[in-house]
Enzyme design. Structure first.
Site, PDB file in Angstrom:
ATOM      1  N   GLY A 164       0.823  -1.215   0.000  1.00  0.00           N
ATOM      2  CA  GLY A 164       0.000   0.000   0.000  1.00  0.00           C
ATOM      3  C   GLY A 164       0.851   1.258   0.000  1.00  0.00           C
ATOM      4  N   ILE A 165       2.064   1.148  -0.530  1.00  0.00           N
ATOM      5  CA  ILE A 165       3.001   2.283  -0.483  1.00  0.00           C
ATOM      6  C   ILE A 165       2.521   3.462  -1.335  1.00  0.00           C
ATOM      7  CG2 ILE A 165       4.481   1.511  -2.416  1.00  0.00           C
ATOM      8  CD1 ILE A 165       6.900   2.391  -0.596  1.00  0.00           C
ATOM      9  N   ALA A 194      -5.062  -2.302   0.858  1.00  0.00           N
ATOM     10  CA  ALA A 194      -6.450  -2.731   1.048  1.00  0.00           C
ATOM     11  C   ALA A 194      -7.329  -2.083  -0.010  1.00  0.00           C
ATOM     12  CB  ALA A 194      -6.964  -2.305   2.423  1.00  0.00           C
ATOM     13  N   SER A 222      -9.859   0.108   0.365  1.00  0.00           N
ATOM     14  CA  SER A 222     -10.060   0.842   1.615  1.00  0.00           C
ATOM     15  C   SER A 222     -11.299   1.739   1.620  1.00  0.00           C
ATOM     16  CB  SER A 222      -8.824   1.700   1.912  1.00  0.00           C
ATOM     17  OG  SER A 222      -8.816   2.833   1.062  1.00  0.00           O
ATOM     18  N   SER A 263      -8.836  -1.029  11.681  1.00  0.00           N
ATOM     19  CA  SER A 263      -9.654   0.175  11.476  1.00  0.00           C
ATOM     20  C   SER A 263     -10.739   0.340  12.534  1.00  0.00           C
ATOM     21  CB  SER A 263     -10.323   0.078  10.097  1.00  0.00           C
ATOM     22  OG  SER A 263     -11.358   1.024   9.992  1.00  0.00           O
ATOM     23  N   GLU A 313     -13.530   1.182  11.809  1.00  0.00           N
ATOM     24  CA  GLU A 313     -14.757   0.651  11.208  1.00  0.00           C
ATOM     25  C   GLU A 313     -15.111  -0.721  11.788  1.00  0.00           C
ATOM     26  OE1 GLU A 313     -17.100   1.659   8.604  1.00  0.00           O
ATOM     27  OE2 GLU A 313     -16.412   3.534   9.461  1.00  0.00           O
ATOM     28  N   TYR A 324     -16.351  -4.054   4.031  1.00  0.00           N
ATOM     29  CA  TYR A 324     -14.990  -3.601   4.331  1.00  0.00           C
ATOM     30  C   TYR A 324     -14.647  -3.882   5.792  1.00  0.00           C
ATOM     31  CZ  TYR A 324     -11.346  -0.308   5.790  1.00  0.00           C
ATOM     32  OH  TYR A 324     -10.228   0.262   6.355  1.00  0.00           O
ATOM     33  N   HIS A 372      -8.048   9.237   9.357  1.00  0.00           N
ATOM     34  CA  HIS A 372      -6.967  10.217   9.262  1.00  0.00           C
ATOM     35  C   HIS A 372      -6.822  10.662   7.811  1.00  0.00           C
ATOM     36  CE1 HIS A 372      -5.400   6.112   9.392  1.00  0.00           C
ATOM     37  NE2 HIS A 372      -4.560   6.503   8.443  1.00  0.00           N
ATOM     38  N   ARG A 417      -5.206  12.519   0.730  1.00  0.00           N
ATOM     39  CA  ARG A 417      -6.355  11.646   0.885  1.00  0.00           C
ATOM     40  C   ARG A 417      -7.036  11.452  -0.471  1.00  0.00           C
ATOM     41  NH1 ARG A 417      -8.725   7.613   3.773  1.00  0.00           N
ATOM     42  NH2 ARG A 417     -10.091   8.381   5.423  1.00  0.00           N
TER      43      ARG A 417
HETATM   44  P1  NDP Z   1      -5.455   4.153   0.377  1.00  0.00           P
HETATM   45  O1  NDP Z   1      -6.724   3.708  -0.233  1.00  0.00           O
HETATM   46  O2  NDP Z   1      -4.967   5.536   0.141  1.00  0.00           O
HETATM   47  O3  NDP Z   1      -4.282   3.152  -0.085  1.00  0.00           O
HETATM   48  C1  NDP Z   1      -4.516   1.787  -0.287  1.00  0.00           C
HETATM   49  C2  NDP Z   1      -3.273   1.171  -0.883  1.00  0.00           C
HETATM   50  O4  NDP Z   1      -3.494  -0.240  -1.104  1.00  0.00           O
HETATM   51  C3  NDP Z   1      -2.865   1.752  -2.253  1.00  0.00           C
HETATM   52  O5  NDP Z   1      -1.460   1.808  -2.316  1.00  0.00           O
HETATM   53  C4  NDP Z   1      -3.391   0.698  -3.223  1.00  0.00           C
HETATM   54  O6  NDP Z   1      -2.728   0.683  -4.460  1.00  0.00           O
HETATM   55  C5  NDP Z   1      -3.073  -0.555  -2.426  1.00  0.00           C
HETATM   56  N1  NDP Z   1      -3.783  -1.738  -2.917  1.00  0.00           N
HETATM   57  C6  NDP Z   1      -5.117  -1.892  -3.100  1.00  0.00           C
HETATM   58  N2  NDP Z   1      -5.385  -3.119  -3.557  1.00  0.00           N
HETATM   59  C7  NDP Z   1      -4.189  -3.767  -3.670  1.00  0.00           C
HETATM   60  C8  NDP Z   1      -3.808  -5.052  -4.098  1.00  0.00           C
HETATM   61  N3  NDP Z   1      -4.711  -5.972  -4.502  1.00  0.00           N
HETATM   62  N4  NDP Z   1      -2.490  -5.378  -4.087  1.00  0.00           N
HETATM   63  C9  NDP Z   1      -1.569  -4.476  -3.696  1.00  0.00           C
HETATM   64  N5  NDP Z   1      -1.870  -3.221  -3.297  1.00  0.00           N
HETATM   65  C10 NDP Z   1      -3.172  -2.882  -3.281  1.00  0.00           C
HETATM   66  O7  NDP Z   1      -5.560   3.870   1.951  1.00  0.00           O
HETATM   67  P2  NDP Z   1      -4.914   4.671   3.180  1.00  0.00           P
HETATM   68  O8  NDP Z   1      -3.514   4.964   2.869  1.00  0.00           O
HETATM   69  O9  NDP Z   1      -5.837   5.742   3.600  1.00  0.00           O
HETATM   70  O10 NDP Z   1      -5.005   3.567   4.320  1.00  0.00           O
HETATM   71  C11 NDP Z   1      -3.948   2.606   4.520  1.00  0.00           C
HETATM   72  C12 NDP Z   1      -4.524   1.386   5.219  1.00  0.00           C
HETATM   73  O11 NDP Z   1      -5.056   1.761   6.483  1.00  0.00           O
HETATM   74  C13 NDP Z   1      -5.661   0.683   4.476  1.00  0.00           C
HETATM   75  O12 NDP Z   1      -5.544  -0.682   4.754  1.00  0.00           O
HETATM   76  C14 NDP Z   1      -6.908   1.243   5.132  1.00  0.00           C
HETATM   77  O13 NDP Z   1      -7.978   0.347   5.004  1.00  0.00           O
HETATM   78  C15 NDP Z   1      -6.436   1.394   6.551  1.00  0.00           C
HETATM   79  N6  NDP Z   1      -7.071   2.419   7.345  1.00  0.00           N
HETATM   80  C16 NDP Z   1      -7.118   3.713   6.879  1.00  0.00           C
HETATM   81  C17 NDP Z   1      -7.654   4.700   7.646  1.00  0.00           C
HETATM   82  C18 NDP Z   1      -7.742   6.113   7.167  1.00  0.00           C
HETATM   83  O14 NDP Z   1      -8.500   6.898   7.783  1.00  0.00           O
HETATM   84  N7  NDP Z   1      -6.985   6.501   6.139  1.00  0.00           N
HETATM   85  C19 NDP Z   1      -8.171   4.409   9.007  1.00  0.00           C
HETATM   86  C20 NDP Z   1      -8.039   3.035   9.400  1.00  0.00           C
HETATM   87  C21 NDP Z   1      -7.504   2.086   8.598  1.00  0.00           C
HETATM   88  P3  NDP Z   1      -3.187   1.643  -5.709  1.00  0.00           P
HETATM   89  O15 NDP Z   1      -2.462   2.940  -5.509  1.00  0.00           O
HETATM   90  O16 NDP Z   1      -2.728   0.863  -6.875  1.00  0.00           O
HETATM   91  O17 NDP Z   1      -4.684   1.797  -5.618  1.00  0.00           O
HETATM   92  P1  GDR Z   2     -14.965   6.141   6.168  1.00  0.00           P
HETATM   93  O1  GDR Z   2     -14.588   7.461   5.371  1.00  0.00           O
HETATM   94  O2  GDR Z   2     -16.111   5.416   5.570  1.00  0.00           O
HETATM   95  O3  GDR Z   2     -15.098   6.546   7.611  1.00  0.00           O
HETATM   96  O4  GDR Z   2     -13.688   5.224   5.940  1.00  0.00           O
HETATM   97  P2  GDR Z   2     -15.466   8.379   4.394  1.00  0.00           P
HETATM   98  O5  GDR Z   2     -14.742   9.664   4.334  1.00  0.00           O
HETATM   99  O6  GDR Z   2     -15.765   7.689   3.117  1.00  0.00           O
HETATM  100  O7  GDR Z   2     -16.850   8.559   5.198  1.00  0.00           O
HETATM  101  C1  GDR Z   2     -16.927   9.183   6.463  1.00  0.00           C
HETATM  102  C2  GDR Z   2     -18.367   9.476   6.801  1.00  0.00           C
HETATM  103  O8  GDR Z   2     -18.836  10.523   5.945  1.00  0.00           O
HETATM  104  C3  GDR Z   2     -20.136  10.183   5.483  1.00  0.00           C
HETATM  105  N1  GDR Z   2     -20.406  10.878   4.218  1.00  0.00           N
HETATM  106  C4  GDR Z   2     -19.781  10.672   3.052  1.00  0.00           C
HETATM  107  N2  GDR Z   2     -18.753   9.855   2.722  1.00  0.00           N
HETATM  108  C5  GDR Z   2     -18.298   9.917   1.441  1.00  0.00           C
HETATM  109  N3  GDR Z   2     -17.251   9.149   1.103  1.00  0.00           N
HETATM  110  N4  GDR Z   2     -18.866  10.716   0.486  1.00  0.00           N
HETATM  111  C6  GDR Z   2     -19.910  11.535   0.779  1.00  0.00           C
HETATM  112  O9  GDR Z   2     -20.400  12.256  -0.074  1.00  0.00           O
HETATM  113  C7  GDR Z   2     -20.374  11.526   2.125  1.00  0.00           C
HETATM  114  N5  GDR Z   2     -21.357  12.224   2.771  1.00  0.00           N
HETATM  115  C8  GDR Z   2     -21.361  11.817   4.030  1.00  0.00           C
HETATM  116  C9  GDR Z   2     -20.104   8.664   5.351  1.00  0.00           C
HETATM  117  O10 GDR Z   2     -21.424   8.138   5.292  1.00  0.00           O
HETATM  118  C10 GDR Z   2     -19.335   8.304   6.614  1.00  0.00           C
HETATM  119  O11 GDR Z   2     -20.213   8.223   7.691  1.00  0.00           O
HETATM  120  C11 GDR Z   2     -12.376   5.740   6.079  1.00  0.00           C
HETATM  121  C12 GDR Z   2     -11.459   4.859   5.206  1.00  0.00           C
HETATM  122  O12 GDR Z   2     -10.173   5.431   5.192  1.00  0.00           O
HETATM  123  C13 GDR Z   2     -11.376   3.458   5.745  1.00  0.00           C
HETATM  124  O13 GDR Z   2     -10.402   2.727   5.016  1.00  0.00           O
HETATM  125  C14 GDR Z   2     -10.979   3.525   7.230  1.00  0.00           C
HETATM  126  O14 GDR Z   2     -10.905   2.231   7.780  1.00  0.00           O
HETATM  127  C15 GDR Z   2     -11.962   4.393   7.997  1.00  0.00           C
HETATM  128  O15 GDR Z   2     -11.971   5.689   7.418  1.00  0.00           O
HETATM  129  C16 GDR Z   2     -11.577   4.523   9.464  1.00  0.00           C
END
Ligand code: NDP
Ligand code: GDR
Length: 343
Positions: free
Chosen positions: A25-26, A101, A103, A144, A146, A168, A198, A203
């Site tokens: 996920g780099i 993931a 994600s 997460s 979630e 998810y 975060h 993002r």
């Molecule tokens: P991103 O969606 O920004 O990044 C996901 C990464 O996973 C990308 O590099 C993507 O590659 C890679 N990926 C997806 N599918 C595959 C696959 N089949 N094989 C290899 N690589 C793959 O997520 P974040 O950086 O925001 O989050 C990092 C991790 O933390 C995730 O697991 C997420 O679910 C988890 N998480 C995130 C939170 C948040 O608020 N950001 C909170 C809690 C957990 P590509 O660039 O090609 O799409």
């Molecule tokens: P989340 O993030 O589902 O918490 O997952 P997201 O920003 O998608 O949603 C947060 C909340 O906002 C509400 N919402 C909307 N969401 C989106 N995407 N688009 C809209 O237009 C919108 N309007 C309202 C959603 O219903 C939700 O309640 C993120 C991801 O990074 C996950 O991979 C990670 O595990 C969790 O955060 C913690």
């Protein structure tokens, strides 16, 4: 001593004297910030990059942070165990961070099986690759908030309960327990970070915070007039990704592996996040937001707020960026990007 490893385009000489980390996920938000963080601490950083027809844009986050040329990218996929084994055999990292993931929670209803394969089973592939290549590798799993879903966040002993509300979240819970299971079965130094939301200028644009800051920038610059959102009453605990990757690293440095909640401890509604973003550029959110059923989820979580006290006590970690600072940084980046694109 140096070596050269078969990799994705940006092959370069590697100093094997430093500590070596491997990040799946780099190319994502956290992968880019974690790479930058580890490089700043003298690590040699390797990452898994899935093959894409758009290879010109993949890696843009690493470029934005100025570390693209400092990491070594390896072609592979979390669903391809033999490839993961070959890569770990070649890289021989001291630390593995499993961040890859599917994600996006919304997409997990459209693609529940893919989400299970990547977000869930993919983590087992990574754990198995570590078990086969070197069970002494220190391991981080991106769990997460979630997973907590509808459950209360803690009982009286501080144990977290789970009630996942999306495919998810179910996949993440499976990955989480598999990581705990490898720790208990094989003595892995494997830790799970239960991270709450975060964000950052890096993002993905489909997530609500970035959708809002991008929309505010477009409205401010006269490119659109409305911003369509879903559940405005959902409350989330939003921090900055730059702070949260530091917590990941701290977990991996502890003598004993464990699981930690990483959060700010403060929940804010989507409506309030939008109000702050609009008002900071002199606009009134209510004049521009429209609620669109398409963005409502089959099942949502009303409120997710984390208790980071264990991370503070054991890791000495706390969130450093305030919500206002986070929104200001995201908005500034989007105003600049949208402004440039419009010229
Ligand atoms: P991103 O969606 O920004 O990044 C996901 C990464 O996973 C990308 O590099 C993507 O590659 C890679 N990926 C997806 N599918 C595959 C696959 N089949 N094989 C290899 N690589 C793959 O997520 P974040 O950086 O925001 O989050 C990092 C991790 O933390 C995730 O697991 C997420 O679910 C988890 N998480 C995130 C939170 C948040 O608020 N950001 C909170 C809690 C957990 P590509 O660039 O090609 O799409
Ligand atoms: P989340 O993030 O589902 O918490 O997952 P997201 O920003 O998608 O949603 C947060 C909340 O906002 C509400 N919402 C909307 N969401 C989106 N995407 N688009 C809209 O237009 C919108 N309007 C309202 C959603 O219903 C939700 O309640 C993120 C991801 O990074 C996950 O991979 C990670 O595990 C969790 O955060 C913690």
């Amino acid at each position: 001593m140096t070596l050269r490893i078969g990799c994705h385009g940006n092959g370069r000489r590697i100093n094997v004297a430093g500590k070596r980390a491997f990040i799946s996920g780099i190319s994502g938000q956290d992968g880019a910030y974690l790479s930058s963080f580890l490089i700043g601490r003298g690590y040699e950083v390797h990452g898994l990059l899935r093959r894409s027809a758009s290879s010109d844009v993949v890696g843009y986050r690493l470029k934005r942070l100025g570390v693209y040329d400092d990491v070594t990218l390896h072609d592979g996929n979390l669903t391809d165990l033999s490839g993961l084994i070959r890569i770990l055999e070649a890289v021989r990292p001291a630390e593995v961070y499993n961040l890859a993931a599917q994600s996006f929670v919304n997409s997990s209803w459209q693609q529940p099986i893919l989400t299970g394969l990547v977000t869930g089973l993919g983590a087992t592939n990574m754990l198995e690759a570590v078990r086969i290549v070197d069970p002494g590798i220190r391991y981080y799993q991106a769990s997460s908030s979630e997973m907590v879903g509808l459950a209360d966040d803690a009982d009286q002993t501080g144990t977290i309960r789970y009630h996942p509300r999306s495919p998810y979240a179910v996949a993440k819970l499976y990955a989480h327990w598999m990581t705990v299971n490898y720790r208990e079965s094989y003595g892995f130094h494997a830790s799970c970070g239960i991270l709450f939301n975060h964000e950052s200028p890096l993002r993905g644009i489909e997530f609500v915070t970035r959708k809002i800051t991008d929309g505010v920038a477009r409205i401010k610059l006269g490119l659109q007039d409305t911003l369509a959102l879903g559940n405005l009453d959902a409350r989330r605990d939003w921090g900055h990704a730059r702070d949260y990757v530091r917590a990941m690293w701290l977990m991996v440095q502890q003598d004993e592996p464990d699981d930690y909640v990483v959060a700010t401890g403060r929940a804010v509604s989507v409506r309030e996040f939008a109000r702050i973003a609009f008002s900071s550029v002199g606009l009134n959110a209510e004049d521009h937001i429209v609620v669109d059923e398409r963005y409502m989820r089959p099942a949502d979580v009303d409120v997710l707020v984390g208790d980071p006290s264990k991370a503070a006590r054991v890791l000495g970690w706390q969130a450093e960026t305030t919500l206002d600072e986070l929104i200001a940084e995201m908005l500034e980046a989007d105003l600049e990007r949208v402004g440039k694109a419009d010229r």
